[in-house]
Design an enzyme around this catalytic site. Structure first.
Site, PDB file in Angstrom:
ATOM      1  N   LYS A   1      43.769 145.948  -7.415  1.00  0.00           N
ATOM      2  CA  LYS A   1      42.479 145.106  -6.855  1.00  0.00           C
ATOM      3  C   LYS A   1      43.064 144.286  -5.685  1.00  0.00           C
ATOM      4  CE  LYS A   1      40.362 144.193 -11.326  1.00  0.00           C
ATOM      5  NZ  LYS A   1      39.098 144.693 -11.074  1.00  0.00           N
TER       6      LYS A   1
ATOM      7  N   ARG B   1      36.658 150.720 -20.056  1.00  0.00           N
ATOM      8  CA  ARG B   1      36.098 151.964 -20.830  1.00  0.00           C
ATOM      9  C   ARG B   1      37.221 152.868 -21.370  1.00  0.00           C
ATOM     10  NH1 ARG B   1      33.227 153.666 -15.108  1.00  0.00           N
ATOM     11  NH2 ARG B   1      33.562 151.488 -14.894  1.00  0.00           N
TER      12      ARG B   1
HETATM   13  N1  BES Z   1      37.624 143.834 -15.531  1.00  0.00           N
HETATM   14  C1  BES Z   1      36.980 144.500 -14.598  1.00  0.00           C
HETATM   15  C2  BES Z   1      35.317 144.138 -14.213  1.00  0.00           C
HETATM   16  C3  BES Z   1      35.332 142.662 -13.686  1.00  0.00           C
HETATM   17  C4  BES Z   1      35.032 142.378 -12.654  1.00  0.00           C
HETATM   18  C5  BES Z   1      35.012 141.570 -14.387  1.00  0.00           C
HETATM   19  C6  BES Z   1      34.667 141.185 -11.871  1.00  0.00           C
HETATM   20  C7  BES Z   1      34.647 140.348 -14.067  1.00  0.00           C
HETATM   21  C8  BES Z   1      34.468 140.471 -12.688  1.00  0.00           C
HETATM   22  C9  BES Z   1      36.846 146.070 -14.549  1.00  0.00           C
HETATM   23  O1  BES Z   1      37.898 146.542 -15.249  1.00  0.00           O
HETATM   24  C10 BES Z   1      37.039 146.630 -13.277  1.00  0.00           C
HETATM   25  O2  BES Z   1      37.853 146.492 -12.567  1.00  0.00           O
HETATM   26  N2  BES Z   1      35.909 147.403 -12.951  1.00  0.00           N
HETATM   27  C11 BES Z   1      35.807 148.075 -11.725  1.00  0.00           C
HETATM   28  C12 BES Z   1      35.155 149.486 -12.148  1.00  0.00           C
HETATM   29  C13 BES Z   1      35.007 150.205 -10.942  1.00  0.00           C
HETATM   30  C14 BES Z   1      36.390 150.747 -10.521  1.00  0.00           C
HETATM   31  C15 BES Z   1      34.375 151.464 -11.166  1.00  0.00           C
HETATM   32  C16 BES Z   1      34.883 147.172 -10.890  1.00  0.00           C
HETATM   33  O3  BES Z   1      33.635 146.502 -11.344  1.00  0.00           O
HETATM   34  O4  BES Z   1      34.999 147.142  -9.769  1.00  0.00           O
HETATM   35 MN    MN Z   2      39.747 146.985 -14.014  1.00  0.00          MN
END
Ligand code: BES
Ligand code: MN
Ligand code: ZN
Length: 495
Positions: free
Chosen positions: A277, A351
């Site tokens: 990230k 997931r």
């Molecule tokens: N934990 C995150 C989702 C999230 C993002 C929660 C912002 C709270 C605030 C999750 O694991 C994630 O990183 N999801 C990705 C999925 C994508 C790679 C398909 C996302 O939402 O960017």
């Molecule tokens: Mn994630």
């Protein structure tokens, strides 16, 4: 914090502060009229002078009124009767506790039930308890000089007439729910270096120790390997912290009653893994175990209530870290269900741990399974910070969750699980990919989970936008503990 309900006359109640309402234009509520008479019209006098106009959520604090036993009187503006609704009621309650917390009063008696501040007495009591305990919550326990605990320790909901018996039930449920929310907030706010999977497991075991009705078990990575949880284990590969699979079984009624299973995402820190990230605000990924924290909070709440229902909490928990051992984009893993997954983005890890926990949940022969997860940033874009995303493979369950959300003011909004979205998860090399592209990101994440939940009634809650707030007020909200406990209460009532 202590809560009680009591019938009594406002001028006689001995307390740190007695709270009465004033309607728009300065019309005194029933309890305020009684006080006014006892205090030789001190209230109507100050209203005549224009010091209190009854504007919604305005407050005025008075000291030592002659003829009144309480040390203080707090006048609270109730606004126009025609404009009293859920939103204005909450504003009034929040302003009331803000004003009370600005004093050193240790206890307060609130005359708000006779005045229709909100839909019904039970609703007002619940929201007042949430507001009061929310304001008493402190998140700065790790500062070398933490802030002082709130002076206000005891709240009485006072009524002129005999209170309905249902109010006491609502009050006890609210107090237990509030203490569950407190646990959820405390755990979710903890930093990733303290709140590890091992720490969460210890807290779950402690919950089992504290309540006879809860039995906690913790599986280690070896046991998960044996069960074939290749998807869950792929997420923890880059971490030095061992993954855990926590199960909490709450027995509130006969064993013959099928349980409701709550599955909470427990990523104690989400760096994204090799699909790292960006740095900005990454600290907030400590909240990626909020689903797990809400399962623990809900179980504590229903155990405190002694709710006559069987509930199982399942918490898959690990860190998502990059390292030389970490799972890489393109890696293919086999889930406990036997379905294979091509991991195109290691940041779509929620997931991956949930799917194995959902397959595992079958062993409890569930009546219903609900998973709770900070799953997608896309959900924050879709619904903002007001409603949690909700999906269900049965309409009745969706309606029940919508209703419980309204009742508890912890609302959800349904999104579609239509088959039309499923091809977005197609992979050339495995049964499915773990991402479906940018479009409909919240829906494709739910569609991924749907492939593992065909054997039972199931709902998915995406709490990415509701579990915590950012910015100056950064902190966990305790959601969706009110929603989940209300749903479970409702399920008990219909049995
Ligand atoms: N934990 C995150 C989702 C999230 C993002 C929660 C912002 C709270 C605030 C999750 O694991 C994630 O990183 N999801 C990705 C999925 C994508 C790679 C398909 C996302 O939402 O960017
Ligand atoms: Mn994630
Ligand atoms: Zn995550």
């Amino acid at each position: 914090m202590e809560f009680s309900i009591k019938q009594g006359s406002p001028e006689k109640l001995k307390s740190g502060c007695v709270v009465v309402g004033v309607f728009d234009g300065g019309k005194l509520s029933k309890a305020a009229q009684v006080l006014d008479k006892a205090a030789k019209h001190a209230l109507s006098d100050l209203i005549a002078r224009g010091d209190m106009k009854g504007k919604s959520a305005s407050t005025l604090l008075l000291h030592k009124l002659a003829g009144v036993a309480a040390e203080r009187v707090l006048l609270v503006g109730l606004g126009k009767v025609s404009e009293l609704n859920n939103k204005t009621s909450l504003e009034i309650l929040n302003a009331t506790f803000k004003a009370l917390n600005a004093t050193q009063a240790k206890d307060a008696a609130l005359y708000i039930l006779d005045e229709g501040v909100g839909k019904d007495g039970g609703w007002v009591v619940k929201q007042a308890v949430f507001s009061a305990s929310g304001q008493a919550f402190r998140a700065d326990g790790m500062k070398s000089k933490p802030s002082k605990p709130a002076a206000l320790k005891s709240i009485t909901f006072a009524t002129l007439d005999k209170p309905a018996a249902a109010l006491k039930v609502a009050l006890d449920q609210a107090a237990a729910t509030a203490s569950g929310m407190e646990l959820t907030k405390t755990l979710a706010n903890l930093p990733g270096n303290i709140c590890t999977p091992t720490y969460l497991a210890a807290r779950a075991l402690a919950l089992g120790k504290a309540h006879k009705s809860i039995k906690t078990t913790v599986l280690d990575e070896k046991a998960m390997q044996k069960l074939g949880m290749g998807s869950l284990l792929s997420v923890t590969r880059g971490s030095e912290q061992p993954a855990k699979l926590i199960t909490l079984e709450y027995s509130g009624t006969a064993k013959t009653q099928k349980p409701i299973v709550l599955v909470g995402k427990g990523i104690t820190f989400d760096t994204g893994g090799i699909s790292l990230k960006p740095g900005a605000d990454m600290d907030e990924m400590k909240y990626d175990m909020s689903g797990a924290a809400s399962v623990l909070g809900t179980l504590q709440a229903i155990a405190e209530m002694g709710l006559k229902i069987n509930v199982v909490g399942v918490i898959p928990t690990c860190e998502n870290m990059p390292s030389g051992k970490a799972t890489k984009p393109g890696d293919i893993v086999t889930s406990m269900s036997g379905q294979t997954i091509e991991i195109l983005n290691t940041d779509a890890e929620g997931r991956l741990i949930l799917c194995d926990a959902l397959t595992y949940s079958k062993k409890f022969n569930p009546d219903t399974v609900i998973d709770i997860a900070t799953l997608t940033g896309a959900c924050v874009i879709a619904l903002g910070h007001v409603a949690s995303g909700m999906f269900a493979n049965e309409d009745k369950l969706a309606r029940e969750l919508l209703a419980a959300g309204e009742q508890s003011h912890d609302r959800v909004w349904q999104l579609p699980l239509w088959e039309d979205y499923q091809p977005l998860l197609d992979s050339n090399f495995a049964d499915m990919a773990n991402i479906g592209g940018r479009a409909g990101g919240t829906i494709t994440a739910a569609c991924f989970l749907a492939r593992f939940t065909k054997d039972y009634r199931w709902a998915h809650l995406d709490i990415a936008g509701t579990a915590n707030v950012s910015g100056k007020e950064k902190g966990a909200t305790g959601r969706p503990v009110p929603l989940l406990t209300q749903y479970l209460i409702n399920r008990t009532a219909t049995k």
